[in-house]
Write an enzyme that holds these catalytic residues in place. Sequence first.
Site, PDB file in Angstrom:
ATOM      1  N   SER A  71       0.874  -1.160   0.000  1.00  0.00           N
ATOM      2  CA  SER A  71       0.000   0.000   0.000  1.00  0.00           C
ATOM      3  C   SER A  71       0.922   1.223   0.000  1.00  0.00           C
ATOM      4  O   SER A  71       1.735   1.386   0.914  1.00  0.00           O
ATOM      5  CB  SER A  71      -0.863  -0.020   1.262  1.00  0.00           C
ATOM      6  OG  SER A  71      -1.587   1.180   1.362  1.00  0.00           O
ATOM      7  N   LYS A 118      -0.981  -1.069  -4.539  1.00  0.00           N
ATOM      8  CA  LYS A 118      -2.184  -0.274  -4.228  1.00  0.00           C
ATOM      9  C   LYS A 118      -1.711   1.134  -3.963  1.00  0.00           C
ATOM     10  O   LYS A 118      -0.756   1.343  -3.211  1.00  0.00           O
ATOM     11  CB  LYS A 118      -2.869  -0.885  -3.003  1.00  0.00           C
ATOM     12  CG  LYS A 118      -3.745   0.054  -2.197  1.00  0.00           C
ATOM     13  CD  LYS A 118      -4.488  -0.732  -1.127  1.00  0.00           C
ATOM     14  CE  LYS A 118      -4.601   0.054   0.163  1.00  0.00           C
ATOM     15  NZ  LYS A 118      -5.250  -0.740   1.235  1.00  0.00           N
ATOM     16  N   LYS A 133      -2.825   5.102  -2.785  1.00  0.00           N
ATOM     17  CA  LYS A 133      -3.845   5.899  -2.120  1.00  0.00           C
ATOM     18  C   LYS A 133      -4.253   7.030  -3.054  1.00  0.00           C
ATOM     19  O   LYS A 133      -3.408   7.616  -3.744  1.00  0.00           O
ATOM     20  CB  LYS A 133      -3.284   6.482  -0.827  1.00  0.00           C
ATOM     21  CG  LYS A 133      -2.965   5.433   0.225  1.00  0.00           C
ATOM     22  CD  LYS A 133      -4.238   4.850   0.821  1.00  0.00           C
ATOM     23  CE  LYS A 133      -3.921   3.904   1.981  1.00  0.00           C
ATOM     24  NZ  LYS A 133      -5.149   3.326   2.536  1.00  0.00           N
ATOM     25  N   ASP A 175      -7.068   3.038  -3.320  1.00  0.00           N
ATOM     26  CA  ASP A 175      -7.789   3.069  -2.039  1.00  0.00           C
ATOM     27  C   ASP A 175      -8.085   4.531  -1.687  1.00  0.00           C
ATOM     28  O   ASP A 175      -7.165   5.333  -1.523  1.00  0.00           O
ATOM     29  CB  ASP A 175      -6.936   2.415  -0.941  1.00  0.00           C
ATOM     30  CG  ASP A 175      -7.672   2.301   0.391  1.00  0.00           C
ATOM     31  OD1 ASP A 175      -8.825   2.767   0.497  1.00  0.00           O
ATOM     32  OD2 ASP A 175      -7.068   1.754   1.338  1.00  0.00           O
ATOM     33  N   GLU A 198     -10.914   0.516  -3.741  1.00  0.00           N
ATOM     34  CA  GLU A 198     -11.190   0.226  -2.331  1.00  0.00           C
ATOM     35  C   GLU A 198     -11.846   1.413  -1.654  1.00  0.00           C
ATOM     36  O   GLU A 198     -11.357   2.545  -1.752  1.00  0.00           O
ATOM     37  CB  GLU A 198      -9.860  -0.138  -1.641  1.00  0.00           C
ATOM     38  CG  GLU A 198      -9.992  -0.525  -0.170  1.00  0.00           C
ATOM     39  CD  GLU A 198      -8.643  -0.942   0.435  1.00  0.00           C
ATOM     40  OE1 GLU A 198      -7.713  -1.294  -0.328  1.00  0.00           O
ATOM     41  OE2 GLU A 198      -8.511  -0.903   1.670  1.00  0.00           O
ATOM     42  N   ASP A 242     -13.528  -1.758   2.852  1.00  0.00           N
ATOM     43  CA  ASP A 242     -12.618  -1.827   4.002  1.00  0.00           C
ATOM     44  C   ASP A 242     -13.379  -1.241   5.204  1.00  0.00           C
ATOM     45  O   ASP A 242     -14.008  -1.983   5.966  1.00  0.00           O
ATOM     46  CB  ASP A 242     -11.328  -1.038   3.648  1.00  0.00           C
ATOM     47  CG  ASP A 242     -10.350  -0.874   4.800  1.00  0.00           C
ATOM     48  OD1 ASP A 242     -10.692  -1.197   5.942  1.00  0.00           O
ATOM     49  OD2 ASP A 242      -9.211  -0.396   4.568  1.00  0.00           O
ATOM     50  N   LYS A 292      -9.626  -6.949   7.952  1.00  0.00           N
ATOM     51  CA  LYS A 292      -8.634  -6.542   8.951  1.00  0.00           C
ATOM     52  C   LYS A 292      -9.154  -7.047  10.275  1.00  0.00           C
ATOM     53  O   LYS A 292     -10.259  -6.680  10.670  1.00  0.00           O
ATOM     54  CB  LYS A 292      -8.521  -5.013   9.014  1.00  0.00           C
ATOM     55  CG  LYS A 292      -7.903  -4.372   7.790  1.00  0.00           C
ATOM     56  CD  LYS A 292      -7.856  -2.848   7.928  1.00  0.00           C
ATOM     57  CE  LYS A 292      -7.225  -2.236   6.689  1.00  0.00           C
ATOM     58  NZ  LYS A 292      -7.396  -0.760   6.665  1.00  0.00           N
ATOM     59  N   GLY A 319      -3.913  -4.003   6.087  1.00  0.00           N
ATOM     60  CA  GLY A 319      -2.912  -3.685   7.108  1.00  0.00           C
ATOM     61  C   GLY A 319      -3.208  -2.341   7.738  1.00  0.00           C
ATOM     62  O   GLY A 319      -3.980  -1.543   7.198  1.00  0.00           O
TER      63      GLY A 319
HETATM   64  O1  OSB Z   1      -7.055   1.834   4.285  1.00  0.00           O
HETATM   65  O2  OSB Z   1      -5.907   0.076   4.152  1.00  0.00           O
HETATM   66  C1  OSB Z   1      -6.084   1.195   4.637  1.00  0.00           C
HETATM   67  C2  OSB Z   1      -3.077   2.200   6.767  1.00  0.00           C
HETATM   68  C3  OSB Z   1      -3.703   2.799   7.827  1.00  0.00           C
HETATM   69  C4  OSB Z   1      -5.068   2.917   7.818  1.00  0.00           C
HETATM   70  C5  OSB Z   1      -5.807   2.419   6.757  1.00  0.00           C
HETATM   71  C6  OSB Z   1      -5.188   1.778   5.703  1.00  0.00           C
HETATM   72  C7  OSB Z   1      -3.784   1.712   5.695  1.00  0.00           C
HETATM   73  C8  OSB Z   1      -3.036   1.130   4.589  1.00  0.00           C
HETATM   74  C9  OSB Z   1      -1.647   0.624   4.905  1.00  0.00           C
HETATM   75  O3  OSB Z   1      -3.419   1.104   3.452  1.00  0.00           O
HETATM   76  C10 OSB Z   1      -1.587  -0.849   4.933  1.00  0.00           C
HETATM   77  C11 OSB Z   1      -0.283  -1.319   5.502  1.00  0.00           C
HETATM   78  O4  OSB Z   1       0.670  -1.396   4.737  1.00  0.00           O
HETATM   79  O5  OSB Z   1      -0.213  -1.620   6.700  1.00  0.00           O
HETATM   80 MG    MG Z   2      -8.208   0.663   2.951  1.00  0.00          MG
END
Ligand code: OSB
Ligand code: MG
Length: 413
Positions: free
Chosen positions: A167, A193, A195, A220, A246, A271, A295, A323
């Site tokens: 991510s 992925k 953001k 995402d 996402e 999510d 999660k 994550g």
């Molecule tokens: O939306 O998946 C998410 C991190 C913090 C809060 C939300 C998200 C995320 C990530 C990072 O996308 C995922 C990771 O590498 O731990």
């Molecule tokens: Mg997410």
Amino acid sequence: MIFSQSPAAFSAQRGEGREPFSEFQVERIVPQIQLDRLELRELNLPLKFPFETSFGRTTNRRVLIVQAIDQSGEVGYGECVAMEGPFYSGETIDTAWIIIAKHIAPLLASQDIRADQVYGMLSPIRGNQMAKGAVEAAIWDLEAKLFGLPLWKHLGGERTEIACGVSIGLQASTNELVETVARELDSGYQRIKIKIKPRQDVKLVQAVRARYKDILLSVDANAAYSLEPDLAVMKELDRYNLLMIEQPLAAGDLVDHAKLQRQLSTPLCLDESIGSAANARHALELGACRIINIKLGRVGGLSQAREIHNLAVQQRIPVWCGGMLETGIGRAHNIAVSSLPGFTLPGDVSASRRYWEEDIIEPEVEVSSRGTIQVPTSPGLGYRVRSDRIEKLTVRSETIRIGHVAIPTNARP
Ligand code: OSB
Ligand code: MG
């Protein structure tokens, strides 16, 4: 009588070999945990790189670690994935601390417990999934150790190698983003992925796709869009052969997600919307998504994560493990969950070194050049927790005694 054995006696009797039990035996012989106390610790760890999403920028992680300790002194570890502020979800590490100490611990008192019953025992408490999940996960680790089984096996996992994606947070420029994508692909990660947020979306996807036509690419939005004003942007994104979009809309907007999904060919993945197995069932019934990000913290623990997984498998919906910038403890739990057979898409479970100069487990989580993590073979989480390092990073701690009253053997079924 099998049920009369304490877990400690049960493991001791198994001797040094510690070979795994067959599924049949695991089904039948269920030791119960006599919890002595919970220990809460807040650690403060700087992230190697700031992580930016549509809801904010994280440079430092305040992490709540839960230790569940039984009367024989065996320890299970859990990590609360709540962040410092209530911006991803309503919980924060400070609210989770209070909920655990004041409301979760008392519900665990005075009984023998099993990990798969904890979520139900906590049902009088509304919400607060991350607080519940942290404690429940610690009890799962403890129980797996008492069985002498790796946690992933104890959960019913099957994969010995899990597929990893990354991510990537919002970057200072589009060029930097493309360079970061290149680096992660070079390391072997199987899915990228990125953001996105309003006005930093289509152009980012376009730039990454211009360089990489065929990679597994997803975006995402962390709930940053609304259906009406943003439909055109979503339709633009739909043209880039994305693996998924996402959580484009707000967590509670299942109906709008369903309306949006009907107008896109790209699968939507939820999510933030999925806080429980019931939410997952509702989302699937409405057609609000075609993929689910699981999660364990967000859904209240490993039992709920497994239940959502089972539901998704039944309905042929692919799932993957999300994550929350976890330390090695949360990461190890994510690896265990990802071993369940329905986790068919690469997760956001990546190497310790992407986040931390030095993790709190040993060995650190490493990802192969094929973008995979090997599940561990030793009991419980399967990684050694570095208590010395945890001690150094601790900024506050609290011990909560669990008043345990043994239930006489002959009172059990
Ligand atoms: O939306 O998946 C998410 C991190 C913090 C809060 C939300 C998200 C995320 C990530 C990072 O996308 C995922 C990771 O590498 O731990
Ligand atoms: Mg997410």
